[in-house]
Design a protein around this motif. Structure first.
Motif, PDB file in Angstrom:
ATOM      1  N   LEU A   7      -7.374 -13.995 -20.400  1.00  0.00           N
ATOM      2  CA  LEU A   7      -7.680 -13.753 -21.911  1.00  0.00           C
ATOM      3  C   LEU A   7      -9.462 -13.261 -22.121  1.00  0.00           C
ATOM      4  N   LEU A  16     -10.103 -17.953 -31.956  1.00  0.00           N
ATOM      5  CA  LEU A  16      -9.674 -19.539 -31.900  1.00  0.00           C
ATOM      6  C   LEU A  16     -10.560 -20.541 -32.578  1.00  0.00           C
ATOM      7  N   ALA A 138      -3.540 -16.295 -28.353  1.00  0.00           N
ATOM      8  CA  ALA A 138      -4.931 -16.897 -28.616  1.00  0.00           C
ATOM      9  C   ALA A 138      -5.326 -18.138 -27.909  1.00  0.00           C
ATOM     10  N   ALA A 139      -4.201 -18.795 -27.398  1.00  0.00           N
ATOM     11  CA  ALA A 139      -4.419 -20.193 -26.766  1.00  0.00           C
ATOM     12  C   ALA A 139      -3.556 -20.506 -25.782  1.00  0.00           C
ATOM     13  N   LYS A 140      -3.572 -21.546 -25.098  1.00  0.00           N
ATOM     14  CA  LYS A 140      -2.682 -21.829 -24.179  1.00  0.00           C
ATOM     15  C   LYS A 140      -2.501 -23.348 -24.175  1.00  0.00           C
ATOM     16  N   ILE A 141      -1.320 -23.736 -24.517  1.00  0.00           N
ATOM     17  CA  ILE A 141      -1.327 -25.578 -24.282  1.00  0.00           C
ATOM     18  C   ILE A 141      -1.120 -25.859 -22.761  1.00  0.00           C
ATOM     19  N   PRO A 142      -1.726 -27.100 -22.447  1.00  0.00           N
ATOM     20  CA  PRO A 142      -1.988 -27.540 -21.095  1.00  0.00           C
ATOM     21  C   PRO A 142      -0.906 -28.195 -20.530  1.00  0.00           C
ATOM     22  N   PHE A 143       0.269 -28.001 -21.444  1.00  0.00           N
ATOM     23  CA  PHE A 143       1.649 -28.776 -20.512  1.00  0.00           C
ATOM     24  C   PHE A 143       2.741 -27.723 -20.759  1.00  0.00           C
ATOM     25  N   PRO A 144       3.594 -27.780 -19.752  1.00  0.00           N
ATOM     26  CA  PRO A 144       4.755 -26.826 -19.848  1.00  0.00           C
ATOM     27  C   PRO A 144       5.721 -27.287 -20.715  1.00  0.00           C
ATOM     28  N   TRP A 172      -0.920 -20.932 -33.413  1.00  0.00           N
ATOM     29  CA  TRP A 172      -1.959 -21.833 -33.635  1.00  0.00           C
ATOM     30  C   TRP A 172      -2.153 -22.287 -34.915  1.00  0.00           C
ATOM     31  N   LEU A 175       0.021 -24.993 -35.792  1.00  0.00           N
ATOM     32  CA  LEU A 175      -0.326 -26.319 -34.998  1.00  0.00           C
ATOM     33  C   LEU A 175      -1.349 -26.926 -35.694  1.00  0.00           C
ATOM     34  N   ASN A 176      -2.492 -26.119 -36.312  1.00  0.00           N
ATOM     35  CA  ASN A 176      -3.629 -26.715 -36.885  1.00  0.00           C
ATOM     36  C   ASN A 176      -3.020 -27.338 -38.188  1.00  0.00           C
ATOM     37  N   PHE A 178      -0.256 -28.752 -38.889  1.00  0.00           N
ATOM     38  CA  PHE A 178       0.223 -30.031 -38.761  1.00  0.00           C
ATOM     39  C   PHE A 178      -0.649 -31.228 -38.056  1.00  0.00           C
ATOM     40  N   GLY A 179      -1.641 -30.542 -37.172  1.00  0.00           N
ATOM     41  CA  GLY A 179      -2.285 -31.662 -36.293  1.00  0.00           C
ATOM     42  C   GLY A 179      -3.368 -32.168 -37.049  1.00  0.00           C
TER      43      GLY A 179
END
Lengths: 246, 118
Positions: A7, A16, A138-144, A172, A175-176, A178-179
């Motif tokens: 990226l 991001l 734009a991003a990659k979450i660190p878990f599968p 993304w 995600l923002n 809600f998080g």
């Protein structure tokens, strides 16, 4: 796992981070705007009175075991006798209150304002994200994650070969959305979180009948089993003193 | 941040345990303090996990560890007599767990992306 995508760092610097910062700032802005727009209305004396009666009856119910049986019975009669008890509602009044609630335009106006202050910034931000940042990772979450999350996380990218843990910019944004609730409750105080629940209560309470809660309170006061606590308190005092002595 | 002051102390009822002798407002205040501290810790934990570059299960394990540590800390703050501040243990251990998880995942992803993938 598929091979890693490379990226561009420009995506980090220009998508991001700005997206997240803008989400936070818009949340803060929304909080202050809704605070400004909140109109104070003089509460109706009758409704306030009924609410206070309910609070008093509830206090009596929760503290019932701390007063002698005679006192409790006297208070219960005061609240719930069939002639002039405070919680007793004559038959004809129920309809009246509801109609009054509906005809009050101030309340509907207030609710609309609150809803608008919620919906407008969200629509605007979504349009902004869609317009400028649509269609790239734009991003990659660190878990599968499993394939089922693809539609949730890669909203706006129509490639089935990209690994599911890559997140499109539009997702993304979601995600923002809600998080960040937890962060808002930290930086804006409890009022922000309270606001949502209050709005929910108002929504469900629209056309809500205060006389209904009066009669519900009356019923629960009627069925309460009175058991005076004082005789047991001697044993409790004995236990406490024993503990102190030993 | 999130001062750990359980301001309202409720009378504990040890001999007459069936009697409800706590005040709802103080209980709510205590719950709020717990919610704040756990949210704050989950955000901080997410940033830590992201910067350290944890992936997959390791990050969630870190989250559970942080939550466990915060629970133990809160119980210690309550001087190990939980029942004088809360009506049951679940309040400390499970409350704000899933709300915190969402913030944790978000900040984990954010920090991880900024530091590692580009």
């Amino acid at each position: 796992m598929a091979e890693d995508l490379v990226l561009d760092t420009a995506i980090r610097d220009w998508v991001l981070i700005p997206l997240s910062v803008v989400m936070v700032l818009i949340g803060v802005l929304r909080y202050f705007v809704s605070k400004l727009m909140r109109s104070y209305q003089v509460p109706d004396a009758k409704i306030v009175k009924e609410g206070q009666v309910i609070v008093r009856a509830r206090n009596l119910r929760s503290g019932a075991n701390f007063i002698p049986p005679k006192a409790f019975r006297a208070r219960r009669v005061y609240f719930s006798n069939e002639e002039n008890g405070l919680l007793f509602v004559p038959k004809g009044q129920a309809q009246n209150a509801q109609a009054q609630m509906f005809s009050d335009p101030n309340m509907a106006m207030d609710m609309m304002k609150k809803n608008l202050s919620m919906i407008i910034p969200q629509t605007l931000t979504f349009a902004w994200v869609n317009f400028f940042f649509s269609g790239f990772v734009a991003a990659k979450i660190p878990f599968p994650l499993t394939q089922r999350f693809r539609s949730m996380l890669q909203n706006g990218i129509d490639l089935s070969t990209v690994d599911v843990s890559y997140v499109s910019s539009r997702s993304w944004y979601f995600l923002n959305l809600f998080g960040l609730r937890g962060l808002f409750s930290l930086i804006l105080g409890e009022e922000n979180a309270m606001d949502d629940t209050q709005r929910m209560m108002q929504m469900s309470g629209f056309g809500f009948d205060p006389t209904k809660s009066l009669s519900a309170e009356k019923d629960s006061l009627d069925i309460i089993q009175h058991e005076w606590a004082l005789p047991k308190f001697e044993q409790r005092a004995e236990a406490v003193l024993r503990k102190l002595v030993s | 941040m999130a001062g750990h002051n359980e301001s309202g102390k409720k009378k504990s009822s040890e001999a007459a345990n069936d009697l409800q002798t706590f005040s709802a407002e103080n209980l709510q205040n205590n719950m709020k303090v717990i919610y704040y501290s756990q949210t704050f810790l989950s955000i901080v934990g997410g940033v830590i996990a992201g910067i350290l570059g944890f992936k997959g299960l390791a990050g969630f394990i870190l989250y559970f560890l942080i939550m466990a540590i915060s629970s133990v800390g809160l119980i210690a703050k309550a001087k190990f007599s939980v029942h004088s501040y809360f009506d049951c243990w679940n309040r400390i251990i499970f409350d704000g767990f899933f709300g915190g998880l969402m913030s944790f995942v978000l900040f984990w992803t954010f920090a991880y992306d900024i530091v590692h993938i580009f």
